[in-house]
Design a protein around this motif. Structure first.
Motif, PDB file in Angstrom:
ATOM      1  N   LEU A 165      32.458  15.182 -22.192  1.00 33.20           N
ATOM      2  CA  LEU A 165      33.098  14.081 -21.482  1.00 33.20           C
ATOM      3  C   LEU A 165      32.286  12.801 -21.592  1.00 33.20           C
ATOM      4  CD1 LEU A 165      34.212  16.008 -18.286  1.00 33.20           C
ATOM      5  CD2 LEU A 165      35.711  15.064 -20.048  1.00 33.20           C
ATOM      6  N   ARG A 166      30.975  12.928 -21.598  1.00 33.98           N
ATOM      7  CA  ARG A 166      30.135  11.743 -21.758  1.00 33.98           C
ATOM      8  C   ARG A 166      30.372  11.111 -23.125  1.00 33.98           C
ATOM      9  NH1 ARG A 166      26.096   9.763 -25.418  1.00 33.98           N
ATOM     10  NH2 ARG A 166      25.156   7.992 -24.335  1.00 33.98           N
ATOM     11  N   SER A 167      30.477  11.929 -24.168  1.00 26.29           N
ATOM     12  CA  SER A 167      30.747  11.392 -25.512  1.00 26.29           C
ATOM     13  C   SER A 167      32.095  10.695 -25.557  1.00 26.29           C
ATOM     14  CB  SER A 167      30.707  12.533 -26.541  1.00 26.29           C
ATOM     15  OG  SER A 167      29.430  13.136 -26.577  1.00 26.29           O
ATOM     16  N   LEU A 168      33.095  11.290 -24.885  1.00 31.82           N
ATOM     17  CA  LEU A 168      34.413  10.650 -24.831  1.00 31.82           C
ATOM     18  C   LEU A 168      34.345   9.330 -24.079  1.00 31.82           C
ATOM     19  CD1 LEU A 168      37.476  10.721 -25.293  1.00 31.82           C
ATOM     20  CD2 LEU A 168      37.676  12.073 -23.194  1.00 31.82           C
ATOM     21  N   ALA A 169      33.584   9.291 -22.976  1.00 31.18           N
ATOM     22  CA  ALA A 169      33.457   8.058 -22.198  1.00 31.18           C
ATOM     23  C   ALA A 169      32.820   6.944 -23.026  1.00 31.18           C
ATOM     24  CB  ALA A 169      32.637   8.320 -20.938  1.00 31.18           C
ATOM     25  N   VAL A 170      31.827   7.295 -23.826  1.00 27.52           N
ATOM     26  CA  VAL A 170      31.183   6.299 -24.688  1.00 27.52           C
ATOM     27  C   VAL A 170      32.179   5.757 -25.706  1.00 27.52           C
ATOM     28  CG1 VAL A 170      29.395   5.964 -26.434  1.00 27.52           C
ATOM     29  CG2 VAL A 170      28.870   7.225 -24.351  1.00 27.52           C
ATOM     30  N   GLU A 171      33.040   6.627 -26.232  1.00 24.33           N
ATOM     31  CA  GLU A 171      34.029   6.207 -27.223  1.00 24.33           C
ATOM     32  C   GLU A 171      35.015   5.192 -26.649  1.00 24.33           C
ATOM     33  OE1 GLU A 171      34.416   6.854 -30.430  1.00 24.33           O
ATOM     34  OE2 GLU A 171      32.663   8.149 -30.608  1.00 24.33           O
ATOM     35  N   VAL A 172      35.329   5.307 -25.351  1.00 24.54           N
ATOM     36  CA  VAL A 172      36.324   4.412 -24.757  1.00 24.54           C
ATOM     37  C   VAL A 172      35.692   3.216 -24.057  1.00 24.54           C
ATOM     38  CG1 VAL A 172      37.986   6.282 -24.464  1.00 24.54           C
ATOM     39  CG2 VAL A 172      36.414   5.738 -22.601  1.00 24.54           C
ATOM     40  N   VAL A 175      29.509   2.455 -22.938  1.00 22.42           N
ATOM     41  CA  VAL A 175      28.458   2.582 -23.940  1.00 22.42           C
ATOM     42  C   VAL A 175      27.074   2.759 -23.328  1.00 22.42           C
ATOM     43  CG1 VAL A 175      29.745   1.330 -25.707  1.00 22.42           C
ATOM     44  CG2 VAL A 175      28.313   0.055 -24.089  1.00 22.42           C
ATOM     45  N   ASP A 176      26.899   2.338 -22.066  1.00 22.65           N
ATOM     46  CA  ASP A 176      25.579   2.448 -21.458  1.00 22.65           C
ATOM     47  C   ASP A 176      25.441   3.679 -20.575  1.00 22.65           C
ATOM     48  OD1 ASP A 176      27.383   1.575 -19.613  1.00 22.65           O
ATOM     49  OD2 ASP A 176      26.097   0.048 -18.709  1.00 22.65           O
ATOM     50  N   LEU A 177      26.393   4.600 -20.646  1.00 16.40           N
ATOM     51  CA  LEU A 177      26.300   5.836 -19.872  1.00 16.40           C
ATOM     52  C   LEU A 177      25.209   6.717 -20.477  1.00 16.40           C
ATOM     53  CD1 LEU A 177      27.828   7.032 -17.431  1.00 16.40           C
ATOM     54  CD2 LEU A 177      29.211   8.326 -19.062  1.00 16.40           C
ATOM     55  N   GLU A 178      24.201   7.032 -19.671  1.00 15.46           N
ATOM     56  CA  GLU A 178      23.027   7.723 -20.202  1.00 15.46           C
ATOM     57  C   GLU A 178      23.378   9.132 -20.666  1.00 15.46           C
ATOM     58  OE1 GLU A 178      21.092   9.535 -16.079  1.00 15.46           O
ATOM     59  OE2 GLU A 178      20.207   7.775 -17.022  1.00 15.46           O
ATOM     60  N   TYR A 207      37.454   3.452  -5.097  1.00 11.98           N
ATOM     61  CA  TYR A 207      36.919   2.240  -4.486  1.00 11.98           C
ATOM     62  C   TYR A 207      35.972   1.548  -5.467  1.00 11.98           C
ATOM     63  CZ  TYR A 207      38.714   3.877   0.014  1.00 11.98           C
ATOM     64  OH  TYR A 207      39.522   4.294   1.034  1.00 11.98           O
ATOM     65  N   TRP A 208      35.856   0.229  -5.312  1.00 11.95           N
ATOM     66  CA  TRP A 208      34.924  -0.513  -6.128  1.00 11.95           C
ATOM     67  C   TRP A 208      33.497  -0.099  -5.766  1.00 11.95           C
ATOM     68  CZ3 TRP A 208      36.778  -2.535 -10.244  1.00 11.95           C
ATOM     69  CH2 TRP A 208      38.074  -3.065 -10.260  1.00 11.95           C
ATOM     70  N   GLU A 209      32.668   0.076  -6.770  1.00 13.68           N
ATOM     71  CA  GLU A 209      31.275   0.433  -6.564  1.00 13.68           C
ATOM     72  C   GLU A 209      30.398  -0.311  -7.567  1.00 13.68           C
ATOM     73  OE1 GLU A 209      30.866   4.606  -7.142  1.00 13.68           O
ATOM     74  OE2 GLU A 209      31.244   4.530  -9.286  1.00 13.68           O
ATOM     75  N   ASP A 210      29.107  -0.339  -7.295  1.00  6.24           N
ATOM     76  CA  ASP A 210      28.180  -1.000  -8.201  1.00  6.24           C
ATOM     77  C   ASP A 210      28.154  -0.283  -9.544  1.00  6.24           C
ATOM     78  OD1 ASP A 210      27.520  -2.801  -6.218  1.00  6.24           O
ATOM     79  OD2 ASP A 210      25.830  -1.604  -5.489  1.00  6.24           O
ATOM     80  N   HIS A 211      27.881  -1.035 -10.589  1.00 16.93           N
ATOM     81  CA  HIS A 211      27.824  -0.461 -11.926  1.00 16.93           C
ATOM     82  C   HIS A 211      26.738   0.601 -11.994  1.00 16.93           C
ATOM     83  CE1 HIS A 211      28.189  -0.207 -16.260  1.00 16.93           C
ATOM     84  NE2 HIS A 211      26.882  -0.326 -16.360  1.00 16.93           N
ATOM     85  N   THR A 212      27.062   1.722 -12.603  1.00 20.84           N
ATOM     86  CA  THR A 212      26.097   2.809 -12.732  1.00 20.84           C
ATOM     87  C   THR A 212      26.085   3.327 -14.160  1.00 20.84           C
ATOM     88  OG1 THR A 212      25.477   5.016 -11.950  1.00 20.84           O
ATOM     89  CG2 THR A 212      27.822   4.507 -12.020  1.00 20.84           C
ATOM     90  N   CYS A 213      24.930   3.788 -14.587  1.00 20.12           N
ATOM     91  CA  CYS A 213      24.771   4.373 -15.919  1.00 20.12           C
ATOM     92  C   CYS A 213      24.641   5.887 -15.844  1.00 20.12           C
ATOM     93  CB  CYS A 213      23.541   3.800 -16.617  1.00 20.12           C
ATOM     94  SG  CYS A 213      23.581   2.014 -16.859  1.00 20.12           S
ATOM     95  N   LYS A 214      24.765   6.435 -14.626  1.00 18.48           N
ATOM     96  CA  LYS A 214      24.535   7.860 -14.441  1.00 18.48           C
ATOM     97  C   LYS A 214      25.842   8.585 -14.137  1.00 18.48           C
ATOM     98  CE  LYS A 214      19.796   7.372 -12.701  1.00 18.48           C
ATOM     99  NZ  LYS A 214      18.865   7.680 -11.589  1.00 18.48           N
ATOM    100  N   SER A 215      25.905   9.802 -14.599  1.00 20.26           N
ATOM    101  CA  SER A 215      26.995  10.707 -14.262  1.00 20.26           C
ATOM    102  C   SER A 215      26.388  12.030 -13.826  1.00 20.26           C
ATOM    103  CB  SER A 215      27.928  10.922 -15.456  1.00 20.26           C
ATOM    104  OG  SER A 215      27.256  11.594 -16.505  1.00 20.26           O
ATOM    105  N   HIS A 216      27.132  12.795 -13.069  1.00 16.77           N
ATOM    106  CA  HIS A 216      26.626  14.101 -12.661  1.00 16.77           C
ATOM    107  C   HIS A 216      27.771  15.098 -12.608  1.00 16.77           C
ATOM    108  CE1 HIS A 216      27.881  12.307  -8.812  1.00 16.77           C
ATOM    109  NE2 HIS A 216      28.078  13.540  -8.383  1.00 16.77           N
ATOM    110  N   VAL A 217      27.418  16.363 -12.746  1.00 20.43           N
ATOM    111  CA  VAL A 217      28.392  17.434 -12.795  1.00 20.43           C
ATOM    112  C   VAL A 217      27.940  18.534 -11.839  1.00 20.43           C
ATOM    113  CG1 VAL A 217      27.228  18.578 -14.735  1.00 20.43           C
ATOM    114  CG2 VAL A 217      29.655  19.013 -14.334  1.00 20.43           C
TER     115      VAL A 217
END
Length: 266
Positions: free
Chosen positions: A225-232, A235-238, A155-165
């Motif tokens: 995975l965060r490093s891979l996400a930044v590569e694709v 870029v603002d994923l903390e 689903y569409w959601e607001d832009h976020t810079c955070k990820s969690h595991v």
């Protein structure tokens, strides 16, 4: 897309979107990706569905169809030897067929997290499959009878810079070897991006230690995975790992400095 076209040969398969001229469904590597327009109390979203061909072929190999009786659990945690014949190695032809079915199930598990634990065990037997391996694979096929579709909904959601595991583990769950299995899920916002199930190499001497290993693996996986996400493009994923666990003991392990009296973790 324009930047990628400048470096690579890009083939545009379709354009998903809400407009009348946009595609509503496309297939990529036999996965079906669909755009679902908003309805009453149901917002618009993108749906991702695994290739149903692999499920059908695995079931047909054992003679199952949609009318067959299925299983409600996805494999056995304790695989016990019921007869000596189960330990007999398969001949070369049967072993080749088994590896093909196991590889198909392994590919299907990439899109079906509930298959990752039993298929992981199957993959470990691909080198030297035994007669009992077919019995365990048949139980996976019977489970698929009740698992008709796996559809991911984004689903569409607001832009976020955070990820969690989140990480979890059993303790010595593998009968015989007494090795533990750890698993986890990595998410960006409310969207599940990656799941895994892995047999631990080290032997855990307590449930807290098994959970501790699962937390360490989850953090390592999340950082990669965060490093891979930044590569694709994210870029603002903390670069901060937010981790969840259900073990207060493992949480206290990672909250201290140094090993203290935990010599077995040295």
């Amino acid at each position: 897309t324009l930047i990628m076209k400048g470096r690579y040969e890009v083939k545009v398969r379709g354009t998903l979107g809400p407009d009348a001229n946009d595609d509503k469904s496309i297939r990529i590597l036999n996965r079906c990706i669909s755009w679902v327009d908003a309805k009453a109390f149901d917002p618009e979203r993108i749906e991702y569905e695994a290739d149903p061909k692999h499920r059908k072929l695995i079931m047909e190999h054992f003679g199952f169809d949609e009318e067959s009786s299925g299983l409600v659990f996805n494999g056995e945690k304790d695989w016990k030897k019921e007869e000596e014949r189960e330990e007999v190695l398969l001949d070369q032809e049967e072993a080749t067929v088994f590896r093909g079915v196991a590889a198909r199930a392994n590919f299907l598990s990439l899109d079906c997290p509930d298959l990752q634990f039993p298929v992981k065990q199957m993959s470990r037997e691909m080198a030297k499959p035994i007669v009992g391996s077919w019995k365990r694979m048949k139980k996976i096929a019977r489970y698929l009878v009740n698992r008709k579709r796996v559809v991911w909904q984004f689903y569409w959601e607001d832009h976020t810079c955070k990820s969690h595991v989140c990480g979890d583990s059993d303790w010595g769950g593998r009968t015989g070897s007494r090795k533990s299995t750890s698993g986890g899920v990595w998410m960006i916002g409310a969207h599940c991006i990656k799941t895994w199930s892995v047999t631990r190499g080290a032997y855990a001497l307590s449930s807290a230690e098994a959970e501790f290993y699962a937390m360490i693996e989850a953090v390592t996986m999340a950082k990669g995975l965060r490093s891979l996400a930044v590569e694709v493009g994210f870029v603002d994923l903390e670069n901060v790992v937010h981790i969840g666990t259900d073990s207060s003991a493992a949480k206290s392990f990672v909250g201290r400095q140094g090993l203290g009296k935990m010599k077995h973790l040295e």
